[in-house]
Design a protein around this motif. Structure first.
Motif, short mmCIF file in Angstrom:
data_model
loop_
_atom_site.label_atom_id
_atom_site.label_comp_id
_atom_site.label_asym_id
_atom_site.label_seq_id
_atom_site.Cartn_x
_atom_site.Cartn_y
_atom_site.Cartn_z
N LEU A 84 0.83 -1.21 0.00
CA LEU A 84 0.00 0.00 0.00
C LEU A 84 0.86 1.26 0.00
O LEU A 84 0.57 2.23 -0.71
CB LEU A 84 -0.93 0.01 1.22
N LYS A 85 1.92 1.24 0.79
CA LYS A 85 2.79 2.42 0.88
C LYS A 85 3.65 2.58 -0.37
O LYS A 85 3.83 3.69 -0.87
CB LYS A 85 3.66 2.32 2.13
N LYS A 86 4.16 1.48 -0.88
CA LYS A 86 5.03 1.54 -2.05
C LYS A 86 4.26 1.98 -3.30
O LYS A 86 4.81 2.66 -4.17
CB LYS A 86 5.68 0.17 -2.30
N SER A 87 2.98 1.61 -3.35
CA SER A 87 2.15 1.99 -4.51
C SER A 87 1.62 3.41 -4.40
O SER A 87 1.05 3.95 -5.36
CB SER A 87 0.98 1.02 -4.65
N GLY A 88 1.76 4.02 -3.21
CA GLY A 88 1.35 5.41 -3.03
C GLY A 88 -0.12 5.61 -2.71
O GLY A 88 -0.61 6.75 -2.73
N VAL A 89 -0.86 4.55 -2.37
CA VAL A 89 -2.29 4.70 -2.10
C VAL A 89 -2.62 4.68 -0.61
O VAL A 89 -3.76 4.93 -0.22
CB VAL A 89 -3.12 3.60 -2.82
N TYR A 90 -1.64 4.41 0.23
CA TYR A 90 -1.91 4.20 1.66
C TYR A 90 -2.64 5.38 2.29
O TYR A 90 -3.66 5.19 2.98
CB TYR A 90 -0.60 3.95 2.41
N ASN A 91 -2.17 6.58 2.11
CA ASN A 91 -2.78 7.75 2.75
C ASN A 91 -4.22 7.95 2.32
O ASN A 91 -5.04 8.48 3.08
CB ASN A 91 -1.97 9.01 2.48
N GLN A 92 -4.54 7.53 1.10
CA GLN A 92 -5.90 7.71 0.59
C GLN A 92 -6.88 6.64 1.09
O GLN A 92 -8.08 6.88 1.12
CB GLN A 92 -5.87 7.70 -0.94
N ILE A 93 -6.36 5.49 1.48
CA ILE A 93 -7.27 4.39 1.86
C ILE A 93 -7.10 3.93 3.32
O ILE A 93 -7.79 3.02 3.76
CB ILE A 93 -7.12 3.19 0.89
N LYS A 94 -6.19 4.54 4.06
CA LYS A 94 -5.87 4.03 5.41
C LYS A 94 -7.07 3.99 6.34
O LYS A 94 -7.14 3.14 7.23
CB LYS A 94 -4.73 4.84 6.03
N ASN A 95 -8.05 4.90 6.13
CA ASN A 95 -9.23 4.90 6.99
C ASN A 95 -10.20 3.77 6.66
O ASN A 95 -11.16 3.52 7.40
CB ASN A 95 -9.96 6.25 6.89
N LYS A 96 -9.95 3.08 5.55
CA LYS A 96 -10.80 1.95 5.15
C LYS A 96 -10.31 0.62 5.76
O LYS A 96 -11.03 -0.38 5.70
CB LYS A 96 -10.81 1.79 3.63
N LEU A 97 -9.11 0.63 6.30
CA LEU A 97 -8.50 -0.63 6.74
C LEU A 97 -9.18 -1.23 7.97
O LEU A 97 -9.45 -0.54 8.95
CB LEU A 97 -7.00 -0.41 7.02
N VAL A 98 -9.44 -2.53 7.87
CA VAL A 98 -10.00 -3.31 8.99
C VAL A 98 -8.95 -4.35 9.35
O VAL A 98 -8.59 -5.20 8.52
CB VAL A 98 -11.31 -4.01 8.57
#
Length: 249
Positions: free
Chosen positions: A144-158
């Motif tokens: 997620l971090k390497k692809s650059g999407v982590y900050n945009q989806i981190k609140n979706k993580l369960v």
């Protein structure tokens, strides 16, 4: 009375020959474990294998605190290395398989988008194993971090406790999730189709998941535990692991 004594005398050699070994196993291996145990039993019918499943990060402190396991099959190399450093493992960690990561959803997904799919507004919850204790969760977070999407989806993580719980969440409590690819080769998962319900995560996005095995000091004089350890590193076991989506070196 004489008859009972005769029966006991006949059973006694079998009882003396049989033994039980205790194996601590990372949950991602649970899908292949039944077949591994079955083949091992065919080869060594007098050795019983008792398996305890858990995340590698939770099994390791149990072992350090004296849990009576004979062999540890970890989801990565760091935990068995730690045990070897502390002289709790009596063999150097060896790679028995290389795991990989997949996306899984109970619903049809457009996997051609790759990791960018996770930004879709329709995807509100994403299952992931706890990266602090589960190597597959750590690999997912890295992707997620390497692809650059982590900050945009981190609140979706369960967050799940283990790879197997992440699998359960992916098809129930979440819209999609990161799972050990080996889980998808279980007979129970046949209804989920590649390219429709699941797809591999781009392997360049995370560090290869080298899974390690060690013989523990509890098994220092346990010949049966060494037999099981050697079996897991054998061509026979590797053939089974290949069937469940692992790479073998």
């Amino acid at each position: 009375m004489l008859k009972k004594i005769l029966i006991l005398s006949l059973l006694l050699p079998v009882y003396l020959l049989s033994s039980t070994i205790n194996i601590a196993v990372a949950t991602n291996v649970s899908y292949a474990m039944d077949e591994l145990k079955k083949e091992f039993h065919n080869l060594y019918p007098d050795i019983n294998v008792r398996v305890t499943l858990g995340s590698s990060g939770k099994l390791t402190p149990q072992i350090k605190n004296g849990a009576p396991y004979d062999v540890f099959m970890s989801a990565n190399m760091s935990y068995p290395k730690s045990l070897y450093k502390d002289k709790i493992a009596i063999t150097k960690p060896r790679i028995y398989a290389q795991g990989s990561l997949s996306y899984l959803s109970a619903k049809k997904q457009d996997f051609f988008k790759g990791v960018q799919l996770l930004k879709d507004k329709k995807i509100k919850k994403i299952a992931i194993a706890n990266p602090k204790t589960a190597p597959y969760g750590k690999a997912a977070l890295e992707a997620l971090k390497k692809s650059g999407v982590y900050n945009q989806i981190k609140n979706k993580l369960v967050y799940a406790e283990s790879a197997s719980q992440s699998l359960a969440y992916s098809i129930s409590a979440a819209d999609i999730g990161f799972v050990a690819s080996s889980a998808l080769y279980s007979p129970k998962m046949k209804k989920y189709k590649e390219g429709i319900h699941w797809s591999d995560v781009n392997a360049t996005l995370y560090t290869p998941i080298n899974q390690g095995i060690v013989l523990l000091k509890h098994a220092k004089s346990n010949r049966e535990a060494k037999i099981f350890y050697d079996f897991i590193l054998s061509p026979t076991a590797k053939k089974i692991l290949l069937k469940f989506g692992y790479k073998v070196l």
